[in-house]
Design a protein around this motif. Structure first.
Motif, PDB file in Angstrom:
ATOM      1  N   GLU A  83       1.015  -1.236  -0.078  1.00 21.06           N
ATOM      2  CA  GLU A  83      -0.043   0.058  -0.037  1.00 21.06           C
ATOM      3  C   GLU A  83       0.796   1.379  -0.186  1.00 21.06           C
ATOM      4  O   GLU A  83       0.672   2.255  -0.816  1.00 21.06           O
ATOM      5  CB  GLU A  83      -1.033  -0.033   1.289  1.00 21.06           C
ATOM      6  CG  GLU A  83      -2.015  -0.854   1.139  1.00 21.06           C
ATOM      7  CD  GLU A  83      -3.260   0.058   0.059  1.00 21.06           C
ATOM      8  OE1 GLU A  83      -3.747   0.678   0.442  1.00 21.06           O
ATOM      9  OE2 GLU A  83      -3.406  -0.574  -0.875  1.00 21.06           O
ATOM     10  N   PHE A 110      -8.102  10.381   2.705  1.00 23.89           N
ATOM     11  CA  PHE A 110      -8.801   8.952   2.426  1.00 23.89           C
ATOM     12  C   PHE A 110     -10.299   9.161   2.773  1.00 23.89           C
ATOM     13  O   PHE A 110     -10.596   9.739   3.897  1.00 23.89           O
ATOM     14  CB  PHE A 110      -8.381   7.831   3.539  1.00 23.89           C
ATOM     15  CG  PHE A 110      -8.809   6.682   3.189  1.00 23.89           C
ATOM     16  CD1 PHE A 110      -7.915   5.569   2.340  1.00 23.89           C
ATOM     17  CD2 PHE A 110      -9.783   6.053   3.953  1.00 23.89           C
ATOM     18  CE1 PHE A 110      -8.320   4.551   2.222  1.00 23.89           C
ATOM     19  CE2 PHE A 110     -10.451   4.801   3.708  1.00 23.89           C
ATOM     20  CZ  PHE A 110      -9.528   4.043   2.858  1.00 23.89           C
ATOM     21  N   PRO A 111     -11.278   8.480   2.073  1.00 19.30           N
ATOM     22  CA  PRO A 111     -10.592   7.606   0.587  1.00 19.30           C
ATOM     23  C   PRO A 111     -10.331   8.656  -0.482  1.00 19.30           C
ATOM     24  O   PRO A 111     -10.755   9.850  -0.578  1.00 19.30           O
ATOM     25  CB  PRO A 111     -12.139   6.922   0.420  1.00 19.30           C
ATOM     26  CG  PRO A 111     -13.042   8.053   1.097  1.00 19.30           C
ATOM     27  CD  PRO A 111     -12.680   8.634   2.029  1.00 19.30           C
ATOM     28  N   ASP A 126     -11.077   2.629  -2.402  1.00 22.45           N
ATOM     29  CA  ASP A 126     -11.004   2.867  -1.106  1.00 22.45           C
ATOM     30  C   ASP A 126     -12.486   3.085  -0.408  1.00 22.45           C
ATOM     31  O   ASP A 126     -12.781   2.575   0.680  1.00 22.45           O
ATOM     32  CB  ASP A 126     -10.283   4.308  -0.838  1.00 22.45           C
ATOM     33  CG  ASP A 126      -8.951   4.346  -1.088  1.00 22.45           C
ATOM     34  OD1 ASP A 126      -8.270   3.241  -1.136  1.00 22.45           O
ATOM     35  OD2 ASP A 126      -8.214   5.509  -1.555  1.00 22.45           O
ATOM     36  N   LYS A 127     -13.214   3.599  -1.164  1.00 24.01           N
ATOM     37  CA  LYS A 127     -14.727   3.784  -0.716  1.00 24.01           C
ATOM     38  C   LYS A 127     -15.402   2.374  -0.468  1.00 24.01           C
ATOM     39  O   LYS A 127     -16.199   2.273   0.383  1.00 24.01           O
ATOM     40  CB  LYS A 127     -15.526   4.631  -1.612  1.00 24.01           C
ATOM     41  CG  LYS A 127     -14.883   5.958  -1.772  1.00 24.01           C
ATOM     42  CD  LYS A 127     -15.798   6.832  -2.528  1.00 24.01           C
ATOM     43  CE  LYS A 127     -15.121   8.348  -2.879  1.00 24.01           C
ATOM     44  NZ  LYS A 127     -15.687   9.080  -3.811  1.00 24.01           N
ATOM     45  N   MET A 154      -2.949   4.134   7.142  1.00 24.15           N
ATOM     46  CA  MET A 154      -3.223   5.299   6.084  1.00 24.15           C
ATOM     47  C   MET A 154      -1.999   6.016   5.394  1.00 24.15           C
ATOM     48  O   MET A 154      -1.512   7.034   5.811  1.00 24.15           O
ATOM     49  CB  MET A 154      -4.189   6.254   6.852  1.00 24.15           C
ATOM     50  CG  MET A 154      -5.527   5.940   7.393  1.00 24.15           C
ATOM     51  SD  MET A 154      -6.448   5.491   6.051  1.00 24.15           S
ATOM     52  CE  MET A 154      -7.776   4.364   6.880  1.00 24.15           C
ATOM     53  N   SER A 172      -4.035  -5.379  -3.394  1.00 25.35           N
ATOM     54  CA  SER A 172      -3.215  -4.055  -3.386  1.00 25.35           C
ATOM     55  C   SER A 172      -2.344  -4.366  -4.246  1.00 25.35           C
ATOM     56  O   SER A 172      -2.043  -3.339  -4.907  1.00 25.35           O
ATOM     57  CB  SER A 172      -2.802  -4.023  -1.972  1.00 25.35           C
ATOM     58  OG  SER A 172      -1.891  -2.817  -1.979  1.00 25.35           O
TER      59      SER A 172
END
Length: 579
Positions: free
Chosen positions: A87, A124-125, A130-131, A482, A561
């Motif tokens: 990530e 974020f998002p 992400d959402k 994050m 990812s």
């Protein structure tokens, strides 16, 4: 693998150390001026190599920590290991490509300014995935005073904006608990600050070195990275080596102080008078005493049970060997559900799978806690038991629980007054700021109805909380994940009272003057979240230690990812809803 830097003689192989640092010194300027296409290609190789190593990496880590490979908590090693590294690579790669192409680093980032002038960026998002993956979760980076909407961009990616990029050799002293910390710290120094890196692996997880060397193989070949191994004696030689120009440590405050001020009584004297023996620039992440503030509200029995699992996760993730672990549970004196909630927390802590006390010194630290609190409750019958310490006196600032990081499976509980949610919250924030040692992470658990009642007052209170990571209905440890956010202590600690450290890592958007990262998550899992007015489809989070399918979700998230696509979603959703 690079040879150990310890030998049977005086315990230190100085030739290996000199050779590693001479290589880095010879290549530091080339790295500093390397074009972005080449840096992106090197970074992208990390993603491929990490995925290739991931299964063996996790298998070895589980064996070292005594976790069965098919147990749901084994997902922790995926999420805090290969997943987190991939990530971070993805996020840094996006930023480097934007810099290369002359794009706005804030493209897709919403900013707003609080009434007091503080600038906030929602990081974020960022994308549709992400959402979908973490529906209902958002993260913000709050900037230091003086950063405004008009100067934010010019304060970002400072290394790449400099007309003269000067190379530097940095020593990273690796953490021994969370697998991804050493490579993540390396990536920050390499790509955000433009420095070549020598990583000294911590003896606790030195077994991961073979994977990190394979993952960063192209960096090693190019002379930009070196790996060294050994204990404190090797670390001391490195911190004093003339070719080391800067340092970063994720570890203990005690180690930091010995490096800067020296050992023994003379070191204590030098610290008191702020006379360091080592004046190299040093950044650090050193842990601390983390609070979890439970705000009174209209909780149901289901809320009590779910949030008890949440607190147990904050405490017991990685067996309690976390710098960001919750240590002090702060309950409202006047809330009728305080005792019921504490009973639920105790129930969960008693029933979750017992972890191996793998981290050195666990038995001694636990014994010291039991000596300080002889009335504490042992929640199992092992030699190194989980501990619950009830009713610690909030008025006594000298309490061990408030001043010493436990770094073990021990949770302390205290109470504070407040006839309503706002008064209690303000009391709790003042207590956390003024009494607890360290500023790394704090947690607030609050019912959506209470949040709505407080309105704008709640953000005013969060603004007063002086911690580098704050979780609102989220464990502050999720800020670590994050990658566009920041990870580190609240700014302002002087070197002779360092507490949780200085500087940040992660920070893939390369903010120049961040203050803290705040993560918000749903109070209840789907579908109960809908009844609270939270429009989110987020089920029980995969990092909860009580998630029944955490190991399956975490491995799938790692694969996703590395190669995102909608084809992963049906399987991910199936396991997520069964958690």
């Amino acid at each position: 693998m690079v040879a150990s830097t310890e030998d049977p003689g005086d315990g230190i192989n100085r030739e290996a150390i000199d050779a590693a640092l001479e290589t880095l010194d010879a290549h530091k300027q080339r790295w500093a001026t390397l074009n972005l296409d080449e840096k992106i290609a090197l970074l992208d190789s990390v993603r491929v190599n990490t995925l290739n190593c991931s299964a063996r990496w996790v298998q070895l880590a589980l064996r070292a920590k005594g976790i069965p490979h098919d147990h749901p908590v084994s997902g922790e090693e995926w999420l805090s290991g290969p997943y987190q590294l991939i990530e971070t690579v993805n996020a840094l790669s996006d930023t480097l490509k934007a810099l290369r192409d002359g794009q706005d680093l804030l493209d897709g980032v919403e900013t707003r300014t609080r009434p007091d002038g503080q600038l906030i960026a929602q990081v974020f998002p960022r994308h549709t995935f992400d959402k979908v993956m973490l529906n209902g979760v958002r993260a913000e980076v709050w900037m230091q005073p003086g950063v405004t909407a008009s100067n934010l961009r010019t304060s970002m990616a400072q290394f790449y904006r400099s007309p003269e990029r000067v190379g530097r050799v940095t020593l990273v002293l690796g953490a021994g608990n969370i697998a991804s910390i050493p490579p993540l710290d390396m990536l920050y120094k390499l790509f955000v600050e433009g420095q070549v890196v020598v990583l000294k692996m911590n003896p606790v997880n030195a077994y991961l070195g073979e994977f990190f060397e394979a993952i960063f193989d192209r960096f090693v070949q190019a002379g930009f990275v070196r790996f060294l191994y050994g204990g404190a004696a090797v670390g001391r030689v490195l911190t004093e080596h003339p070719l080391v120009e800067a340092m970063h440590i994720t570890g203990s405050e005690k180690t930091h102080d010995v490096i800067l001020f020296g050992p023994g009584e003379e070191g204590v004297r030098r610290k008191a008078s702020d006379e360091p023996v080592n004046t190299r620039p040093m950044t650090s992440e050193l842990g601390g005493v983390g609070p979890t503030i439970v705000v009174p509200g209209p909780w149901s029995d289901e809320d009590l049970a779910f949030q008890a699992e949440h607190v147990a996760t904050q405490k017991m993730h990685n067996g309690g060997f976390n710098c960001i672990a919750s240590q002090v549970l702060i309950l409202p004196t006047s809330w009728g559900l305080s005792q019921a909630f504490l009973s639920e927390v105790e129930r969960v802590l008693r029933t979750v799978v017992r972890r191996s006390p793998y981290y050195p010194g666990a038995a001694q630290r636990t014994a010291a806690i039991q000596e300080a609190y002889p009335d504490c409750t042992a929640l199992d019958r092992s030699e190194v038991p989980r501990l619950l310490i009830r009713n610690v006196d909030a008025d006594n600032k000298d309490e061990v629980a408030f001043n010493t990081e436990f770094f073990s499976a021990a949770l302390a509980q205290t109470t504070l007054p407040g006839s309503d949610a706002e008064t209690f919250l303000r009391n709790a924030v003042a207590f956390a700021n003024e009494t607890l040692h360290g500023t790394l992470g704090a947690n607030i658990i609050i019912h959506p109805d209470t949040l709505r009642e407080l309105g704008a007052v709640f953000e005013e209170i969060v603004a007063e909380l002086e911690y580098g990571a704050i979780g609102v209905n989220a464990w502050s440890g999720t800020a670590f994940a994050m990658t566009h956010g920041t990870w580190g202590a609240f700014p302002g600690h002087p070197r002779n009272d360092i507490q949780s450290g200085v500087g940040v890592v992660h920070n893939a958007l390369m903010f120049g003057k961040p203050q803290k990262t705040v993560v918000y998550a749903p109070f209840a899992p789907f579908p109960r979240s809908m009844f609270n007015g939270e429009r989110t489809l987020m089920p029980k989070p995969p990092w909860f230690i009580t998630n029944k399918t955490g190991h399956r979700i975490a491995r799938l998230m790692t694969q996703f990812s590395a190669a995102p696509g909608w084809h992963w979603m049906p399987t991910l959703f199936r396991f997520a809803l069964r958690g």
